[in-house]
Write a protein that holds these residues in place. Structure first.
Motif, PDB file in Angstrom:
ATOM      1  N   PRO A  67       0.812  -1.225   0.000  1.00  0.00           N
ATOM      2  CA  PRO A  67       0.000   0.000   0.000  1.00  0.00           C
ATOM      3  C   PRO A  67       0.840   1.267   0.000  1.00  0.00           C
ATOM      4  O   PRO A  67       0.376   2.326  -0.439  1.00  0.00           O
ATOM      5  CB  PRO A  67      -0.832  -0.111   1.286  1.00  0.00           C
ATOM      6  CG  PRO A  67      -0.477  -1.379   1.930  1.00  0.00           C
ATOM      7  CD  PRO A  67       0.514  -2.108   1.107  1.00  0.00           C
ATOM      8  N   TYR A  68       2.095   1.166   0.466  1.00  0.00           N
ATOM      9  CA  TYR A  68       2.969   2.343   0.446  1.00  0.00           C
ATOM     10  C   TYR A  68       3.242   2.817  -0.981  1.00  0.00           C
ATOM     11  O   TYR A  68       3.629   3.967  -1.188  1.00  0.00           O
ATOM     12  CB  TYR A  68       4.304   2.016   1.121  1.00  0.00           C
ATOM     13  CG  TYR A  68       4.255   2.004   2.628  1.00  0.00           C
ATOM     14  CD1 TYR A  68       4.313   3.186   3.357  1.00  0.00           C
ATOM     15  CD2 TYR A  68       4.154   0.817   3.337  1.00  0.00           C
ATOM     16  CE1 TYR A  68       4.283   3.182   4.745  1.00  0.00           C
ATOM     17  CE2 TYR A  68       4.120   0.791   4.718  1.00  0.00           C
ATOM     18  CZ  TYR A  68       4.181   1.983   5.418  1.00  0.00           C
ATOM     19  OH  TYR A  68       4.150   1.964   6.788  1.00  0.00           O
ATOM     20  N   ALA A  69       3.039   1.951  -1.969  1.00  0.00           N
ATOM     21  CA  ALA A  69       3.340   2.304  -3.353  1.00  0.00           C
ATOM     22  C   ALA A  69       2.265   3.166  -3.994  1.00  0.00           C
ATOM     23  O   ALA A  69       2.474   3.710  -5.079  1.00  0.00           O
ATOM     24  CB  ALA A  69       3.555   1.041  -4.179  1.00  0.00           C
ATOM     25  N   HIS A  70       1.108   3.286  -3.353  1.00  0.00           N
ATOM     26  CA  HIS A  70       0.026   4.078  -3.941  1.00  0.00           C
ATOM     27  C   HIS A  70       0.364   5.575  -3.884  1.00  0.00           C
ATOM     28  O   HIS A  70       0.676   6.107  -2.815  1.00  0.00           O
ATOM     29  CB  HIS A  70      -1.282   3.851  -3.180  1.00  0.00           C
ATOM     30  CG  HIS A  70      -1.933   2.530  -3.455  1.00  0.00           C
ATOM     31  ND1 HIS A  70      -2.456   2.198  -4.676  1.00  0.00           N
ATOM     32  CD2 HIS A  70      -2.155   1.461  -2.642  1.00  0.00           C
ATOM     33  CE1 HIS A  70      -2.970   0.980  -4.615  1.00  0.00           C
ATOM     34  NE2 HIS A  70      -2.793   0.506  -3.394  1.00  0.00           N
ATOM     35  N   ALA A  71       0.260   6.232  -5.017  1.00  0.00           N
ATOM     36  CA  ALA A  71       0.436   7.685  -5.033  1.00  0.00           C
ATOM     37  C   ALA A  71      -0.794   8.390  -4.464  1.00  0.00           C
ATOM     38  O   ALA A  71      -0.688   9.446  -3.839  1.00  0.00           O
ATOM     39  CB  ALA A  71       0.703   8.165  -6.462  1.00  0.00           C
ATOM     40  N   ASP A  72      -1.948   7.794  -4.691  1.00  0.00           N
ATOM     41  CA  ASP A  72      -3.197   8.362  -4.181  1.00  0.00           C
ATOM     42  C   ASP A  72      -3.331   8.022  -2.696  1.00  0.00           C
ATOM     43  O   ASP A  72      -3.333   6.849  -2.316  1.00  0.00           O
ATOM     44  CB  ASP A  72      -4.380   7.790  -4.969  1.00  0.00           C
ATOM     45  CG  ASP A  72      -5.712   8.292  -4.434  1.00  0.00           C
ATOM     46  OD1 ASP A  72      -6.028   9.466  -4.666  1.00  0.00           O
ATOM     47  OD2 ASP A  72      -6.410   7.490  -3.766  1.00  0.00           O
ATOM     48  N   HIS A  73      -3.468   9.033  -1.850  1.00  0.00           N
ATOM     49  CA  HIS A  73      -3.488   8.806  -0.408  1.00  0.00           C
ATOM     50  C   HIS A  73      -4.724   8.045   0.048  1.00  0.00           C
ATOM     51  O   HIS A  73      -4.660   7.270   1.010  1.00  0.00           O
ATOM     52  CB  HIS A  73      -3.369  10.132   0.336  1.00  0.00           C
ATOM     53  CG  HIS A  73      -1.977  10.686   0.333  1.00  0.00           C
ATOM     54  ND1 HIS A  73      -1.575  11.734   1.127  1.00  0.00           N
ATOM     55  CD2 HIS A  73      -0.877  10.319  -0.377  1.00  0.00           C
ATOM     56  CE1 HIS A  73      -0.296  12.000   0.899  1.00  0.00           C
ATOM     57  NE2 HIS A  73       0.135  11.157  -0.018  1.00  0.00           N
ATOM     58  N   ALA A  74      -5.841   8.237  -0.606  1.00  0.00           N
ATOM     59  CA  ALA A  74      -7.051   7.501  -0.219  1.00  0.00           C
ATOM     60  C   ALA A  74      -6.859   6.006  -0.478  1.00  0.00           C
ATOM     61  O   ALA A  74      -7.209   5.161   0.362  1.00  0.00           O
ATOM     62  CB  ALA A  74      -8.257   8.028  -0.983  1.00  0.00           C
ATOM     63  N   ALA A  75      -6.289   5.678  -1.631  1.00  0.00           N
ATOM     64  CA  ALA A  75      -6.018   4.268  -1.934  1.00  0.00           C
ATOM     65  C   ALA A  75      -4.961   3.707  -0.991  1.00  0.00           C
ATOM     66  O   ALA A  75      -5.060   2.565  -0.534  1.00  0.00           O
ATOM     67  CB  ALA A  75      -5.558   4.132  -3.384  1.00  0.00           C
TER      68      ALA A  75
END
Length: 539
Positions: free
Chosen positions: A498-506
């Protein structure tokens, strides 16, 4: 195990495998799907060993050729191919799980998701049974703002720490905690907070210090840096710090503490004669030998033939290093602390016999990084230099595929190359004109050579590996690119953090899902049944 006319390799049923895992004899269960596929749905004690990567992995995961090996996939699609490959490579006790994980689940046996599940479940069991104390991110922030006397130590690897960390944390990987903590927190009144990216290494690290009996109050940071980000706070990036060296007095104290815990965990010290006996018996009883110091210390001088793995990672990701259950594990003890600390946790994790050996002061050492042996299973495919490969690509006579890891591809790859996991390459190359050359590349070129040989044998087309891989390509001044464009196989090769998500909500949704999954492992282990965990009681 019974043979069938349908396959060239013996089968074992789900009930047979369940019984084999509990019979006290050595066994290695290998899931031969790509790691990202494996993470969605697998058996608890199955180690990830993708079919097309076996030539690189098997000698380290299962070093004894006569080990009883059970190969697993979803439905036997890949397992028989893997069995044939292992037999070619010299492993002779290989069977296939009939019906794969689909059949296992149909029998009502537990299915797990995620990576390093035995170790992560172990962390949850530790907190559940030993009531490891914790504080949450809000309390930590309040204490920092007040100026309370505390230190925060991050028990991940230095590389992970450099990627991101709490702004005020010290880097102190798991096996280094007892060894070095007094240099960071010499005052017994200082609160010690142990954190990681999620839960496991925070819990194990805190309990390591508590079991060792350091005088400080010790807590884990509940849910680690995930909780810190979920609370809307920021992390620091790119921090590097040298680990503090223990002085003579603090080292002596650390040794005493490590020895007590290891003895209580049942770890046995062995001398040179007993180690020599283990080595002589390695053809009949699996033997793993590890050096758990820092990488710099290992490179500066280590025992020949011993593998390097930082001790905290050996506990955190045991299945990545030791696939054979009921094997012997020996850790080299250079300082009287780190090997004992690591061995104590491995002994409590269960499933292996764990020993510690102190090398003689004048024991011969070799320097440099650990060599990796590649076991070829096919005739080698041709190599092509980066300049020759570039000429073929520019002339439209070839296409390039990167076959190692998506994350590495996204950071840096041959311009114009696409990314595909090896076991799906055949379907992509089938769409190409038969006269077109297929060029394969990986960061150092090693995996590309293995995959090229296998692909050429299967397709009978012109498949070549780029010598030296992406590193040699870049060194030749040829164009490179970055980013996800060209990724053909999603997350098949790895668990997507999940750390790889650029979108903070995701990202935050991924954090919550991950933390819920990890907390749920205790109930899953209860349904799984006896798994061998034997925690020492509180001192």
């Amino acid at each position: 195990m019974t043979s069938t006319a349908r396959a060239a390799h013996p089968f074992i049923t789900s009930h047979g495998l369940k019984a084999a895992l509990a019979d006290g004899e050595e066994i290695a269960v290998l899931d031969v799907r790509e790691t990202g596929v494996y993470t969605h749905r697998h058996i608890l004690f199955a180690a990830s060993a993708p079919l097309w990567r076996l030539e690189l992995l098997i000698d380290r995961l299962v070093p004894r050729r006569g080990t009883r090996i059970v190969l697993v996939d979803a439905d036997e699609t890949l397992a028989h191919q893997a069995a044939a490959k292992l037999v070619r490579l010299g492993w002779n006790q290989v069977s296939v799980l009939a019906g794969g994980t689909d059949a296992w689940a149909a029998e009502g046996f537990e299915i797990f998701s995620g990576t390093n599940v035995p170790s992560k479940a172990f962390g949850e069991i530790i907190e559940h049974r030993k009531h490891t104390p914790w504080i949450d991110a809000d309390e930590l922030q309040e204490r920092v703002a007040r100026g309370d006397k505390l230190v925060v130590v991050d028990s991940r690897t230095p590389e992970e720490f450099a990627q991101f960390s709490l702004p005020f944390a010290h880097s102190l990987p798991g096996a280094e905690l007892v060894y070095r903590i007094q240099e960071i927190a010499p005052d017994p009144e200082t609160l010690v907070v142990v954190n990681c990216a999620g839960r496991t290494r925070s819990i194990v690290g805190a309990q390591t210090l508590i079991d060792a009996g350091i005088p400080n109050r010790v807590v884990s940071l509940k849910d680690g840096t995930m909780a810190w980000l979920l609370a809307g706070r920021a992390l620091a990036h790119g921090r590097h710090a040298a680990l503090p060296e223990p002085g003579p007095a603090t080292l002596a104290t650390a040794r005493d503490r490590a020895e007590v815990v290891a003895r209580r965990a049942g770890v046995r010290l062995i001398d040179a004669d007993e180690l020599a006996r283990f080595e002589a018996e390695a053809g009949e009883r699996s033997l793993y030998r590890f050096d758990v110091r820092t990488e710099q210390e290992y490179v500066a001088g280590h025992l020949e033939g011993w593998r390097w793995v930082p001790g905290g990672q050996l506990v955190q990701a045991t299945d990545e290093y030791v696939a054979t259950r009921r094997s012997r594990i020996v850790l080299a003890d250079w300082d009287g602390v780190r090997a004992l600390t690591t061995a104590a946790w491995l002994a409590q994790l269960g499933g292996h016999e764990v020993f510690v050996h102190a090398p003689p002061a004048l024991a011969p050492r070799v320097t440099g990084a650990e060599p990796v042996r590649v076991l070829p299973s096919r005739a080698a495919a041709p190599l092509v230099s980066p300049l020759q490969a570039d000429a073929l690509l520019n002339a439209g006579q070839a296409v390039a595929f990167d076959v190692d890891r998506r994350a590495a591809y996204e950071r840096h790859h041959v311009a114009g190359a696409r990314f595909a996991v090896p076991d799906r390459l055949q379907s992509f190359t089938a769409e190409l004109p038969p006269t077109q050359t297929v060029l394969l590349v990986s960061p150092d070129g090693v995996l590309a050579r293995i995959v090229a040989a296998e692909l050429a044998a299967r397709t009978h087309r012109d498949v070549r590996a780029i010598a030296g891989g992406t590193g040699a390509w870049a060194a030749a001044g040829l164009p490179t690119a970055s980013g996800a464009e060209g990724v053909l196989t999603g997350d098949d090769d790895h668990w997507y953090s999940p750390y790889a998500h650029a979108d903070h909500a995701a990202r935050d949704a991924g954090f919550r899902a991950y933390l819920a999954w990890e907390l749920g492992l205790v109930a899953q282990l209860e349904r799984e049944g006896e798994v061998g965990i034997r925690l020492i009681p509180a001192a």
